[in-house]
Design a protein around this motif. Sequence first.
Motif, PDB file in Angstrom:
ATOM      1  N   HIS A  27       0.816  -1.217   0.000  1.00 18.93           N
ATOM      2  CA  HIS A  27       0.000   0.000   0.000  1.00 18.93           C
ATOM      3  C   HIS A  27       0.847   1.264   0.000  1.00 18.93           C
ATOM      4  CE1 HIS A  27      -3.909  -2.022   1.662  1.00 18.93           C
ATOM      5  NE2 HIS A  27      -3.499  -2.523   0.520  1.00 18.93           N
ATOM      6  N   THR A  28       2.064   1.202   0.568  1.00 23.27           N
ATOM      7  CA  THR A  28       2.876   2.417   0.716  1.00 23.27           C
ATOM      8  C   THR A  28       4.002   2.522  -0.305  1.00 23.27           C
ATOM      9  OG1 THR A  28       4.307   1.315   2.340  1.00 23.27           O
ATOM     10  CG2 THR A  28       2.430   2.565   3.192  1.00 23.27           C
ATOM     11  N   ARG A  29       4.215   1.463  -1.081  1.00 26.06           N
ATOM     12  CA  ARG A  29       5.321   1.466  -2.043  1.00 26.06           C
ATOM     13  C   ARG A  29       5.190   2.619  -3.031  1.00 26.06           C
ATOM     14  NH1 ARG A  29       5.305  -3.757  -3.791  1.00 26.06           N
ATOM     15  NH2 ARG A  29       6.930  -4.360  -2.315  1.00 26.06           N
ATOM     16  N   ALA A  30       3.967   2.890  -3.449  1.00 27.69           N
ATOM     17  CA  ALA A  30       3.751   3.962  -4.417  1.00 27.69           C
ATOM     18  C   ALA A  30       4.146   5.328  -3.859  1.00 27.69           C
ATOM     19  CB  ALA A  30       2.287   3.985  -4.858  1.00 27.69           C
ATOM     20  N   GLU A  31       4.136   5.445  -2.520  1.00 30.87           N
ATOM     21  CA  GLU A  31       4.504   6.715  -1.894  1.00 30.87           C
ATOM     22  C   GLU A  31       6.006   6.832  -1.679  1.00 30.87           C
ATOM     23  OE1 GLU A  31       2.211   7.237   1.671  1.00 30.87           O
ATOM     24  OE2 GLU A  31       0.434   6.319   0.767  1.00 30.87           O
ATOM     25  N   GLY A  32       6.737   5.790  -2.030  1.00 28.44           N
ATOM     26  CA  GLY A  32       8.181   5.839  -1.943  1.00 28.44           C
ATOM     27  C   GLY A  32       8.720   5.897  -0.531  1.00 28.44           C
ATOM     28  N   ARG A  33       8.070   5.247   0.399  1.00 27.92           N
ATOM     29  CA  ARG A  33       8.528   5.284   1.791  1.00 27.92           C
ATOM     30  C   ARG A  33       8.336   3.921   2.437  1.00 27.92           C
ATOM     31  NH1 ARG A  33       4.303   5.528   5.351  1.00 27.92           N
ATOM     32  NH2 ARG A  33       2.255   5.881   4.448  1.00 27.92           N
ATOM     33  N   ARG A  34       9.004   3.751   3.573  1.00 30.84           N
ATOM     34  CA  ARG A  34       8.860   2.522   4.334  1.00 30.84           C
ATOM     35  C   ARG A  34       7.763   2.730   5.365  1.00 30.84           C
ATOM     36  NH1 ARG A  34      14.215   0.132   5.581  1.00 30.84           N
ATOM     37  NH2 ARG A  34      14.604   2.060   6.720  1.00 30.84           N
TER      38      ARG A  34
END
Length: 448
Positions: A37-44
């Motif tokens: 879910h968060t990969r698209a936001e470029g963060r861990r």
Amino acid sequence: MPRIFGTDGVRGLANGQLTADLALDLSVAAARVLVDHTRAEGRRPLAVVGRDTRISGQFLEHAVVAGLASAGVDVLRLRVLPTPGVAHLTQTLGADLGVVISASHNPMPDNGIKFLARAGVKLDDAFEKEIEELLGQDWERPTGAEVGRVTPYATPVEEYVDHLVATLDRPLAGLRVVLDCAHGAAWEAGPLALERAGAEVVVIGAEPDGLNINDGYGSTHLEPLRRAVLEHGADAGFAVDGDADRCLAVDAAGAVVDGDQILAILALAMAERGQLVKDTVVATVMSNLGFVQAMKGAGLGVRQTKVGDRYVLEAMRVGGFTLGGEQSGHVIMSQHATTGDGLLTALHVLQRMADSGRSLADLASVVTRLPQVLVNVPGVDRSRVDEDAVLAAAVAEEEAGLGDTGRVLLRPSGTEPLVRVMVEASTTELAHDVAERLAGVVRTQLAL
């Protein structure tokens, strides 16, 4: 695969049904969903993890933390903290996931794992389904710098207590209060919050040893609280459960003030302040008819749901309501919390006492509880409760006899082959007679 999540997370006998292996697998699966879910936001993604005082919580916490970090999630360890405290910090720290390791009011040998979404609310069914579908599947593990970091969070109790006290409009000076912490997660935060709010506090049930949570203390065992209130001449007493998401009260004379009465006290206070949205409070079908009548008499509405805080929360979100709760003392004040909070509830009942100058007994007297009898009928087909014409006719006849002075509720168990027959009436004898007659019809008509 059978559904693992119940209405309140995953719960069972620690190291029996709920093992370190299962805790690890659940957290890995939850982490994989988060990472997607968060990969698209470029963060861990970030998770916070808290627990109650059960000794099994120690190994389960380490398993959960290991699973999350191994799948690429950074983790803040909150250690022992009430469930609503974990929910609060999930929200305020902007965490993507909150994890609570607790079995609430259950006996010490049990434990549970509950996941919270970013806003500090329970995960929706779709997220839980994604987690279940990933259990046991092969996956590509992150390595090197891609694994998560684990950090002890320095001030979880202090920040939660600061939040609780900040919700009050006035100090509680002049009130002597007994607080029973159930040897659970509130053992540190509870006394600190009441003291900072200005109350004089007598504390019991605040010596956890990992084995004594809910053992003879807390909201399911009110006798120690009653004794302490009378012994110390306190104005009121409050008992939370193991994870402090609910509380019940005792007045200065030692009489129990239940969740319906607490809900009524808060509803009237909020209505006076213009804070009760649509002049409506949310409750379950198990709330005493006396509560419903009291709210109607005050010009307030009651929206009733199925039993379970999940359904109360859902109705509150859909309708935009600001107060809801259960007879068990699980009260949700959505202006200040995303889940039930026993300490928050106690503080606001005390504030009502301070504002009004009235005793807890006087405030609680707005609700005249009707005698309530509950009969469990095992060994029957609970799926046919709403289909059997003979049973429906029997219920209608009894309801007609009770009129406006009582009610009947037939509720199939969600986990066992039994039906619960609940009757409220003007006297205990009448309620018992009606319940037994209807239980007999249930046994005959729904026999397996």
